[in-house]
Design an enzyme around this catalytic site. Structure first.
Site, PDB file in Angstrom:
ATOM      1  N   GLU A 136     -37.088  34.689  18.632  1.00 49.65           N
ATOM      2  CA  GLU A 136     -37.043  36.154  18.584  1.00 49.65           C
ATOM      3  C   GLU A 136     -37.717  36.658  17.306  1.00 49.65           C
ATOM      4  O   GLU A 136     -38.499  37.616  17.322  1.00 49.65           O
ATOM      5  CB  GLU A 136     -35.577  36.611  18.633  1.00 49.65           C
ATOM      6  CG  GLU A 136     -35.421  38.119  18.565  1.00 49.65           C
ATOM      7  CD  GLU A 136     -33.970  38.586  18.672  1.00 49.65           C
ATOM      8  OE1 GLU A 136     -33.062  37.730  18.770  1.00 49.65           O
ATOM      9  OE2 GLU A 136     -33.753  39.807  18.659  1.00 49.65           O
ATOM     10  N   ARG A 137     -37.441  35.983  16.195  1.00 48.44           N
ATOM     11  CA  ARG A 137     -38.000  36.432  14.909  1.00 48.44           C
ATOM     12  C   ARG A 137     -39.495  36.164  14.829  1.00 48.44           C
ATOM     13  O   ARG A 137     -40.251  36.959  14.252  1.00 48.44           O
ATOM     14  CB  ARG A 137     -37.225  35.761  13.760  1.00 48.44           C
ATOM     15  CG  ARG A 137     -35.818  36.311  13.685  1.00 48.44           C
ATOM     16  CD  ARG A 137     -34.907  35.620  12.704  1.00 48.44           C
ATOM     17  NE  ARG A 137     -33.579  36.233  12.806  1.00 48.44           N
ATOM     18  CZ  ARG A 137     -32.467  35.714  12.312  1.00 48.44           C
ATOM     19  NH1 ARG A 137     -32.498  34.559  11.664  1.00 48.44           N
ATOM     20  NH2 ARG A 137     -31.320  36.347  12.460  1.00 48.44           N
TER      21      ARG A 137
END
Ligand SMILES: Cc1cc2nc3c(=O)[nH]c(=O)nc-3n(C[C@H](O)[C@H](O)[C@H](O)COP(=O)(O)OP(=O)(O)OC[C@H]3O[C@@H](n4cnc5c(N)ncnc54)[C@H](O)[C@@H]3O)c2cc1C
Length: 312
Positions: free
Chosen positions: A159-160
């Site tokens: 996600e990051r």
């Protein structure tokens, strides 16, 4: 960016957990239909009382023999109103003892309300979820009970990384928009791009874009080689691009003058949507907290996480 956020909140947030740790039955029932686009997925970690402090969540999954009884609520869940299932983090004990559990949204006791007063990302569904005595079969537990915190810390990496790539892309796009506008728009008898102060601003924006691109490329390269163990560079990329992309977009809006403040050039929308970059998926401050431990305390998070997940 709302549409792409909804798509990646489906593909990259809940599904990697099932792909990596799910049973054959879970993959058949949830992963395959989700990958085909027949089912929509969401990830529910954040709660009204706990976002950055993941261990502070209050939703509980109480062991009732052959099933869990789930009570609690989740906040800001992308796709929450339209999902067929949500992978949630729920406490199965004290402290860091939490588990990742798949909840079908047609379960009795599950409900959701739309959060429709966001600054941006308007095309992306966001929900508050409620769980009241939801009966969930034990077969919906992902991996081992009590290991959910470490699974999710690992799971944040994709996600990051995506947030860093998205930030880089939006910064690049905003710079290109600004360059074009500065050569078209005239003031005091010349294109505004001929004024030194404007040229210097564009130069600084270009440096920021290039550094966002470099750190994101490096994070992608390390992720390809090491997977979630590339946590340090991914965290740096998320922290850096989250802040710098917002600055580039803000400068681009400024260079557009009054039209930048309208919906005519798309820059106002980008400005609103991009503000999430330093908040969603872990705030910049939390990225700095993680990096502080790596830089000062020589704590290798990925080592700890992989040791924990290896127990599964
Ligand atoms: C549009 C949108 C979509 C989202 N989608 C999802 C989703 O699909 N699934 C999901 O689970 N979550 C989702 N989130 C939630 C998001 O991940 C959280 O909002 C984020 O992690 C921050 O948590 P919080 O809002 O509770 O802020 P808080 O944790 O309350 O933080 C408030 C402020 O305090 C700071 N702070 C907190 N702790 C510290 C500390 N130790 N040191 C220094 N500063 C600190 C933070 O950096 C922040 O500036 C979404 C949020 C939004 C807005």
């Amino acid at each position: 960016a709302g549409l792409s956020m909804s798509l990646y909140a489906h593909t990259y947030l809940p599904l990697p957990l099932i792909a990596a740790l799910g049973t054959k039955e879970q993959k058949e029932k949830y992963l395959i239909p989700a990958l085909k686009g027949d089912k929509i997925a969401a990830l529910g970690v954040t709660e009204p009382g706990a976002g950055s402090d993941v261990a502070g969540i209050k939703t509980t999954a109480v062991d009732k023999g052959d099933h869990y009884e789930i009570n609690g609520s989740k906040m800001f869940i992308t796709n929450g109103n339209i999902a067929d299932f949500v992978v949630i983090a729920a406490k199965t004990g004290e402290g860091f003892n939490m588990s990742m559990i798949i909840v079908d949204t047609d379960t009795e006791g599950f409900s959701s309300i739309k959060i429709d007063n966001k600054l941006g990302m308007h095309s992306s569904d966001t929900a508050q979820l409620f769980f009241e005595k939801c009966v969930i079969p034990k077969t919906n537990l992902i991996g081992q009970e009590g290991h959910g915190f470490y699974y999710q810390m690992n799971n944040f990496q994709e996600e990051r990384l995506l947030a860093a790539i998205t930030g880089t892309f939006v910064a690049e796009w905003s710079l290109e928009k600004a360059k074009k506008y500065c050569m078209e728009r005239e003031a005091f008898g010349r294109p505004i791009g001929k004024f030194q102060v404007v040229r210097h601003k564009l130069a600084q924006m270009a440096i920021k874009v290039e550094t966002c691109r470099s750190i994101s490329f490096r994070a992608v390269a390390e992720f390809i080689e090491q997977g979630n163990k590339a946590e340090t560079i991914i965290t740096m990329a998320k922290a850096y691009t989250g802040e710098e992309a917002i600055k580039v977009i803000n400068d681009s809006l400024q260079l557009h003058g009054g039209v930048g403040y309208t919906e005519d050039y798309g820059i106002a929308r980008a400005w609103r949507d991009a503000r999430l970059l330093s908040i969603g998926g872990g705030t910049t401050e939390i990225m700095h907290e993680i990096l502080g431990k790596v830089v000062l305390d020589q704590v290798e998070h990925s080592d700890k996480m992989s040791k924990e997940t290896a127990k599964a």
